[in-house]
Design a protein around this motif. Sequence first.
Motif, PDB file in Angstrom:
ATOM      1  N   GLN A  38     -33.202 -17.152  -9.999  1.00 58.48           N
ATOM      2  CA  GLN A  38     -34.350 -17.575 -10.796  1.00 58.48           C
ATOM      3  C   GLN A  38     -35.419 -18.217  -9.923  1.00 58.48           C
ATOM      4  OE1 GLN A  38     -34.724 -16.845 -14.102  1.00 58.48           O
ATOM      5  NE2 GLN A  38     -36.818 -17.540 -13.732  1.00 58.48           N
ATOM      6  N   ALA A  40     -36.132 -23.825 -12.635  1.00 50.75           N
ATOM      7  CA  ALA A  40     -35.266 -22.657 -12.461  1.00 50.75           C
ATOM      8  C   ALA A  40     -33.998 -22.790 -13.298  1.00 50.75           C
ATOM      9  CB  ALA A  40     -34.919 -22.497 -10.984  1.00 50.75           C
ATOM     10  N   LEU A  45     -39.372 -17.283  -9.791  1.00 51.68           N
ATOM     11  CA  LEU A  45     -40.464 -18.233 -10.000  1.00 51.68           C
ATOM     12  C   LEU A  45     -41.460 -18.238  -8.836  1.00 51.68           C
ATOM     13  CD1 LEU A  45     -38.595 -21.415 -11.329  1.00 51.68           C
ATOM     14  CD2 LEU A  45     -39.865 -19.747 -12.665  1.00 51.68           C
ATOM     15  N   ALA A  99     -34.865 -22.210 -16.878  1.00 52.42           N
ATOM     16  CA  ALA A  99     -35.201 -20.798 -17.114  1.00 52.42           C
ATOM     17  C   ALA A  99     -33.935 -19.954 -17.229  1.00 52.42           C
ATOM     18  CB  ALA A  99     -36.091 -20.284 -15.992  1.00 52.42           C
ATOM     19  N   PRO A 153     -45.240 -20.653 -14.251  1.00 52.73           N
ATOM     20  CA  PRO A 153     -43.801 -20.427 -14.428  1.00 52.73           C
ATOM     21  C   PRO A 153     -43.032 -21.594 -15.035  1.00 52.73           C
ATOM     22  CG  PRO A 153     -44.213 -21.078 -12.170  1.00 52.73           C
ATOM     23  CD  PRO A 153     -45.561 -21.006 -12.841  1.00 52.73           C
TER      24      PRO A 153
END
Length: 649
Positions: free
Chosen positions: A63, A122, A67, A125, A330
């Motif tokens: 992740q 991250a 990003l 996400a 992001p």
Amino acid sequence: MTKPALVIFDSRQPLALLPALSGTAHGFCLSGDPVVAADCAEVFTHKCDEATLLASARLVNEQVDALRPALADWCHNLGEARIGSRSVRAWLRIGDTDASAWWFSLLAERNPFKSDLILRAAQLAVIRSLLASGEYGACHACCADHELNIAIRQVAAECGVFAHVRKRNLLDRARALPTFIMNSVAGQMLMALAVILRFFVQGCIARRKLPAMAERLPRTGDTLMVSYSPANAGDANTYKNRFYGPLQGLLTEKGRSLAWLCMHVNLGGKRFSQSMDEAASQLANGTRITLLQEHLSPLTLLSVLGRWFLLACKGIRLSGQVCDAAATAPFSPACRAYLRRDWIASTAGKTGAEGILFHAAYNALFGSIPAPEHTIYCLEMHAWEKALCSAAQDNGVSGVIGFQHAAFSHNYFHFYHAEESVHAARLPLQLPLPDIIAASGSHSATEFRSCGYPRVEEVESIRTLYVNGLFSKTEGLGAGEANAILLAGSIDRKENTTMLGIALEAARAYGTMKLLLKGHPLCPFKDILSRFTGGAPMPETEECTGTLPDALQRAVFVFVPTSTASIEALAFGCKVVLPLVPDGILMNPVIDFPEKYTTASSGQELLAGMQTRMTPEQRQDAARASEAFIRAYWNLESTLPKWGALLNV
């Protein structure tokens, strides 16, 4: 059929208080500490009828890769975001100067070594993608960080999944109180005041104990060398700076007059008094050194206090609107608490105060000396460097060179900016950059040019010229000790603990594996081993007392976190393995070259990667192939022709 539950945890206690779960549950561990992760895994498996642990380390780092491409544009857009009639950059203008404190902020810098914002983004996400898949019927947040639990609950709500977050009891609140106070506006402002006053007091002490500053300042035609502390690598009678040694020798040989400006850093517990004593010992040899703190006069202190207080007021007033603007891709709205924390620290807190301090000190310096022929500093894209460049521009000083002195990778997000933020012309409130970025090799030069930086020049990597001597040692390489792996530690205790835990897990499973330990001088493994002595028997370990090259010749496999030891390992034909964790971002310099390394997040993965064996001939061939790669990564021409051309010597 009942859907499984997703259980997210990073410490034992919150997980232990989780009620028993019927059915299937998937565990998502956010701790990279092997001892904590093992304890949590044991508790988790006893809480569930059927438990499965997800590969959280690999998912989080994948992740991070997703990003990364959006971060530079996000930084530019946030700086340009309009709040009322002005942009965020304009709101944070420092007094009547052309500098903006925006560029000194944690949000603009995006440095993983200073903030966990990108790591948390991250992690959240990944959790979002898992919950949005429709596979899970419920979510349980069992993390020690209550803010993270709240963020997970918000992510789950957005995905239409119920999230259980245990209410904090009195003991939980008491444990969180120091962190709460430190991150509060009042706590941040108190830390900022402490930073300002300490900087000023240190300057007063230095001015009192060292000879008159006028005798030590740069003179007409001097080259100003900016260094972390005096950092003397020579003897008591000869000043040889640890960061610039070969370049210092070239300039001295060619008759260039050098003056030094040193910034005290608390590296390895080094005190300001030690930096001051080190500077004093070299003044007797004719070396002209001033410390940055000396340039903050009482009058300048009043200006710093006023500008910081105004910055703090703006930061507090605008925090809500800035966080709204920042919580876009992001980043998500669930990251808002972390965005606000970094924003407050960058305005009302320590980071904001340091930016104002550095800018004022460098302005005072450049305003009191003739313009140096060149000003050279170590480029790492920190706030103090941007303050230096901005002050130089305000005072009409040119010839500023930022030397990329250390290895880096594409996860050093602070090195990357959107092309729209970069201007060849010196415009008000723009990103402060040196006149020349001196890259230490072709790889970094290419990366810097991709950002559109105005002038990037490749020069010799003066801090790694010693690598030339390693190539001659690879001719007689053997196959290495059987079943041995070398752990080459970094300066980060957390990284070393994680790496050692993974290696011990592998060694205990294999039985005959030998661990060769080569720690960083400031973080030896002997201080960490005690954490793992209980329980299972310890495998064979050996502290390597010689040099790193000596240790590299003994092992084919090298386990290394954030360290240039990975590149040195390639010079010896070694196979490089990097520890992969869910609570850290891969920062090793070799990650830009996937064919040069493998990763391991557990002992099992480490063992799987060690199944390959190499003959002496294969290892020597690998070393020869790596030499070409290393000479491209770092420019290792020892006569420094590119530096000579750049500086006209």
